[in-house]
Design a protein around this motif. Structure first.
Motif, PDB file in Angstrom:
ATOM      1  N   THR A 411      17.166  33.052  32.313  1.00 31.80           N
ATOM      2  CA  THR A 411      16.820  32.161  32.604  1.00 31.80           C
ATOM      3  C   THR A 411      16.448  31.494  31.122  1.00 31.80           C
ATOM      4  OG1 THR A 411      15.111  33.466  34.827  1.00 31.80           O
ATOM      5  CG2 THR A 411      14.267  31.247  33.720  1.00 31.80           C
ATOM      6  N   LYS A 412      16.272  30.370  30.625  1.00 29.13           N
ATOM      7  CA  LYS A 412      16.288  29.662  30.093  1.00 29.13           C
ATOM      8  C   LYS A 412      14.598  28.663  29.809  1.00 29.13           C
ATOM      9  CE  LYS A 412      19.900  30.419  27.566  1.00 29.13           C
ATOM     10  NZ  LYS A 412      21.739  30.229  27.202  1.00 29.13           N
ATOM     11  N   ILE A 430      27.741  30.146  32.890  1.00 32.41           N
ATOM     12  CA  ILE A 430      26.458  31.522  34.119  1.00 32.41           C
ATOM     13  C   ILE A 430      26.645  32.414  34.077  1.00 32.41           C
ATOM     14  CG2 ILE A 430      26.851  28.943  35.438  1.00 32.41           C
ATOM     15  CD1 ILE A 430      28.537  30.159  37.603  1.00 32.41           C
ATOM     16  N   SER A 431      25.224  33.317  34.302  1.00 35.72           N
ATOM     17  CA  SER A 431      25.789  34.787  34.211  1.00 35.72           C
ATOM     18  C   SER A 431      26.305  35.455  35.276  1.00 35.72           C
ATOM     19  CB  SER A 431      24.208  35.238  33.985  1.00 35.72           C
ATOM     20  OG  SER A 431      23.574  34.795  35.400  1.00 35.72           O
ATOM     21  N   SER A 432      26.591  36.254  35.369  1.00 36.78           N
ATOM     22  CA  SER A 432      27.389  37.557  36.450  1.00 36.78           C
ATOM     23  C   SER A 432      26.788  37.256  37.415  1.00 36.78           C
ATOM     24  CB  SER A 432      27.998  38.472  35.852  1.00 36.78           C
ATOM     25  OG  SER A 432      28.979  38.830  34.889  1.00 36.78           O
ATOM     26  N   ALA A 433      25.191  36.998  37.208  1.00 40.17           N
ATOM     27  CA  ALA A 433      24.526  37.752  38.629  1.00 40.17           C
ATOM     28  C   ALA A 433      24.630  36.075  39.553  1.00 40.17           C
ATOM     29  CB  ALA A 433      22.630  37.557  38.202  1.00 40.17           C
ATOM     30  N   ARG A 470      13.748  26.699  40.152  1.00 39.80           N
ATOM     31  CA  ARG A 470      15.287  25.635  40.121  1.00 39.80           C
ATOM     32  C   ARG A 470      16.306  26.435  40.171  1.00 39.80           C
ATOM     33  NH1 ARG A 470      15.642  20.930  35.805  1.00 39.80           N
ATOM     34  NH2 ARG A 470      16.397  22.296  34.420  1.00 39.80           N
ATOM     35  N   GLN A 471      16.771  27.248  39.082  1.00 39.35           N
ATOM     36  CA  GLN A 471      18.356  28.040  39.506  1.00 39.35           C
ATOM     37  C   GLN A 471      18.486  27.959  41.072  1.00 39.35           C
ATOM     38  OE1 GLN A 471      17.190  30.332  35.577  1.00 39.35           O
ATOM     39  NE2 GLN A 471      19.457  30.320  35.947  1.00 39.35           N
ATOM     40  N   LEU A 472      17.268  29.074  41.238  1.00 41.06           N
ATOM     41  CA  LEU A 472      17.329  29.478  43.071  1.00 41.06           C
ATOM     42  C   LEU A 472      17.533  28.490  43.853  1.00 41.06           C
ATOM     43  CD1 LEU A 472      14.919  32.265  43.631  1.00 41.06           C
ATOM     44  CD2 LEU A 472      17.995  32.495  43.316  1.00 41.06           C
ATOM     45  N   MET A 473      16.840  27.118  43.958  1.00 42.41           N
ATOM     46  CA  MET A 473      17.209  25.818  44.209  1.00 42.41           C
ATOM     47  C   MET A 473      18.369  25.636  44.456  1.00 42.41           C
ATOM     48  SD  MET A 473      14.949  22.221  44.000  1.00 42.41           S
ATOM     49  CE  MET A 473      15.821  21.939  42.818  1.00 42.41           C
TER      50      MET A 473
END
Length: 687
Positions: A411-412, A430-433, A470-473
């Motif tokens: 998260t940034k 993007i990250s691995s997760a 917002r990433q989850l969205m």
């Protein structure tokens, strides 16, 4: 259709219509059946603004034939590349461009903006303009003492965020054996929790229990709500997200064979952790609640039945027959668990590898065929148990838990000057997760289209802002952050007053202190080019009673810090690999720092989530890069609500403005370690 052509808004919608060919036929039928221009326009608006439903308001699967319906369902929220399709922003701009009156974008709440600011790197531009960079030790001490008002460490305010439930209200479970502090867990689980030392639930555990088990209001398909848990360090987030699943999973029975009773629940929950050590810590929590059973029935193989499997790095290896297997993680699960465990924990890269092995081990299918074909069709040379295990793990997955979600998703803070991402393109890195969660959501959409269960996503972290939600969205393809996941907080971080919000970010029983390194800091160490911060660490220990501690070396480095401490005579220096070997004896007071006191030297990014309950001091060599890092590192102590912990920042005089900025964002005060002399910390062991 002439009336439709006369309406300007409808014409603009018809220009966008070719981008959605899957619903064009249904729209034409609907338009021809209406006589009013406004009714035709409303049909077009609803069709173009809903990515998963047609103009009739029903699922696309039922709008066409058998094959077309299933194909349309696959093109619902995400395409096959994992790209977001029909997000809220895209629909908002399309509607506004077509002349439709849309609602104005609301300003995010203040607590979400403050949560994003915690991840902002503390640079010169972020430091208060009234603070000048000090050049000497005296200037740094004067700045810190003037700006960071201190309090008496012996008079701490009462705990608000980590208090047990019985301090908040009368415990209704005293005369009801099926209640554990108000939670309906049943008499068996109540006894297990109290035997493990959890006498009462914490507020966040009470809030998360009902939220995770809550189902969505949509009729089809029935699924549980996605949840984001935001709570300070040491408040019990691990048990908060574990307990709802543990009490509902099918667990082994004493009367039945362990192998038969858990076969249907293998691989139900995947837990993603930033480190393997944190995964083992979660395994220990589960095993303290659920005993390890052994199948001693007739014909049994005396196989232990553990409920959590921690994935460990493993290359392609030779199996019992002497041949190399391309499925090392699947073989790892098969060899250690019979039947498959209900919970699988590991790092994002290992879980990505496991998902790849599951896909490769399952029988290949065409796009229009169901993936749930028999495992008997496996290729030659593959152990038949591997495809069977892969099918079980693929079909049983119901929930994914991201512990330390902000660390996993990287998260940034939101950059207001950054241009929006064009349509049809994704974020370049993007990250691995992030990649893992996207793929699991896509797999879930396939399973739900064939009648399988939908995927539930649970995130937990001490610092949550708008960026994470917002990433989850975007990953889940939901139109808003609230619809993507509900937020669970048991503190005051969402309240109106600034002081209440900042007070909820850190435990109230956590003290803060600082030690400014003098310019003439020298030592007797033979190591070349020793950082002054290490000499400051040694002198800081002389002002404190010897108690178990964690050192986060920062720019110094783990190896240099360990070599320095050993060179100075510290005989009980430990690393991350020694975290699991800590015992209750480590909690007892010692008489000498160098002889018996355990000191853990751990890298910052590997210290997230570690629960070393006997640690009383946290030493930070240098000021962390942002406030969120400080909150997570300092939270490695004060893990029990009735025990006091201290975080000591050893800093260079030039870093004083950065520490002041961190303190302002988190709302804490600190005192000079030299003025405290000796801080006596309350003793105790966290159950």
């Amino acid at each position: 259709m002439s009336e439709v052509a006369d309406d300007g808004r409808t014409q603009r919608y018809l220009q966008v219509l070719p981008r959605r060919p899957s619903i064009s036929v249904a729209l034409c039928i609907a338009l021809l059946s209406q006589t009013s221009i406004h009714q035709r326009t409303d049909i077009l608006v609803s069709a173009l603004s809903s990515p998963s439903k047609d103009s009739f308001g029903s699922n696309r699967k039922s709008s066409g034939g058998g094959g077309g319906g299933a194909s349309s369902t696959r093109r619902g929220r995400n395409n096959h590349n994992g790209k977001s399709f029909g997000s809220k922003n895209q629909r908002w701009f399309h509607q506004r461009k077509a002349g439709v009156t849309v609602s104005k974008r609301t300003k995010p709440p203040q607590w979400e903006r403050e949560g994003d600011d915690l991840y902002a790197s503390i640079s010169k531009s972020q430091i208060n303009s009234t603070l000048s960079i000090p050049n000497t030790w005296d200037e740094a001490m004067e700045m810190l003492q003037q700006t960071m008002e201190t309090h008496d460490p012996s008079t701490l305010p009462p705990t608000k965020t980590s208090a047990p439930l019985d301090t908040l209200q009368e415990d209704p479970s005293e005369d009801k054996p099926f209640l554990w502090g108000g939670l309906s867990v049943g008499p068996i689980w109540k006894a297990r929790l109290q035997t493990a030392g959890f006498q009462h639930p914490t507020p966040v555990q009470v809030q998360a229990f009902d939220a995770i088990l809550q189902q969505t209001k949509n009729n089809s398909p029935i699924r549980r709500q996605n949840v984001v848990i935001a709570s300070p360090t040491g408040s019990g987030k691990t048990l908060a997200y574990l307990l709802p699943f543990l009490t509902t999973l099918t667990m082994p029975s004493q009367k039945k064979t362990a192998l038969a009773s858990t076969a249907s629940s293998g691989g139900t929950v995947w837990i993603v952790t930033p480190t393997v050590e944190l995964a083992f810590q979660i395994q220990n929590v589960v095993q303290s609640l659920l005993p390890v059973l052994v199948d001693n029935t007739k014909g049994g193989s005396n196989t232990s039945c553990r409920h959590v499997h921690v994935l460990q790095s493993s290359q392609s290896r030779d199996d019992d027959s002497g041949t190399t297997t391309p499925f090392p993680l699947l073989c790892q699960i098969r060899d250690n668990h019979q039947p498959p465990p209900a919970i699988i924990a590991g790092t994002p890269k290992l879980l990505l590898q496991l998902r790849k092995e599951i896909k490769n081990a399952m029988p290949s299918t065409r796009r229009n065929q169901t993936p749930f074909t028999s495992a008997d069709d496996a290729g030659d040379g593959v152990d038949p148990s591997i495809p069977k295990l892969a099918k079980t793990l693929h079909t049983n997955l119901e929930a994914v838990i991201l512990d330390e979600a902000d660390r996993l998703l990287q998260t940034k803070p939101i950059n207001k000057n950054e241009s929006p991402i064009p349509m049809g393109r994704t974020i370049p890195t993007i990250s691995s997760a992030h990649d893992l969660l996207q793929k699991l959501v896509l797999d879930s959409s396939y399973r739900s289209s064939y009648g399988g269960t939908s995927l539930q996503v649970v995130c937990a972290s001490a610092t949550v802002g708008r960026s994470l939600r917002r990433q989850l969205m975007d990953i889940l393809g939901e139109p808003s952050m609230d619809k993507a996941a509900i937020l669970v907080t048991a503190d005051l971080r969402t309240k109106k007053h600034v002081s209440d919000r900042k007070a909820s970010l850190l435990p109230d029983n956590l003290q803060h202190a600082f030690y400014v390194v003098r310019e003439d800091s020298t030592g007797s160490c033979d190591l070349p080019q020793v950082s002054p911060l290490l000499h400051g660490l040694e002198k800081a220990t002389d002002l404190l009673d010897p108690l178990p501690s964690i050192v986060f070396p920062g720019p110094v480095g783990v190896e240099k810090a360990k070599d320095f401490l050993e060179q100075q005579g510290f005989q009980n220096v430990r690393g991350l690999a020694d975290v699991g070997s800590s015992t209750v004896d480590d909690d007892h007071p010692t008489t000498d720092w160098k002889l018996t006191t355990p000191i853990y030297v751990i890298k910052e990014r590997l210290g997230r989530g570690l629960d070393l309950c006997h640690v009383k001091y946290v030493f930070l060599l240098g000021v962390p890069s942002n406030a969120a890092s400080y909150a997570h590192l300092a939270g490695r102590t004060a893990r029990q609500h009735d025990q006091v912990g201290t975080c000591i920042t050893v800093l260079d005089p030039s870093e004083a403005p950065q520490l002041v900025t961190v303190a302002e964002k988190l709302g804490f005060t600190a005192k000079s370690l030299e003025n405290i002399h000796r801080v006596v910390v309350s003793q105790g062991y966290r159950s």
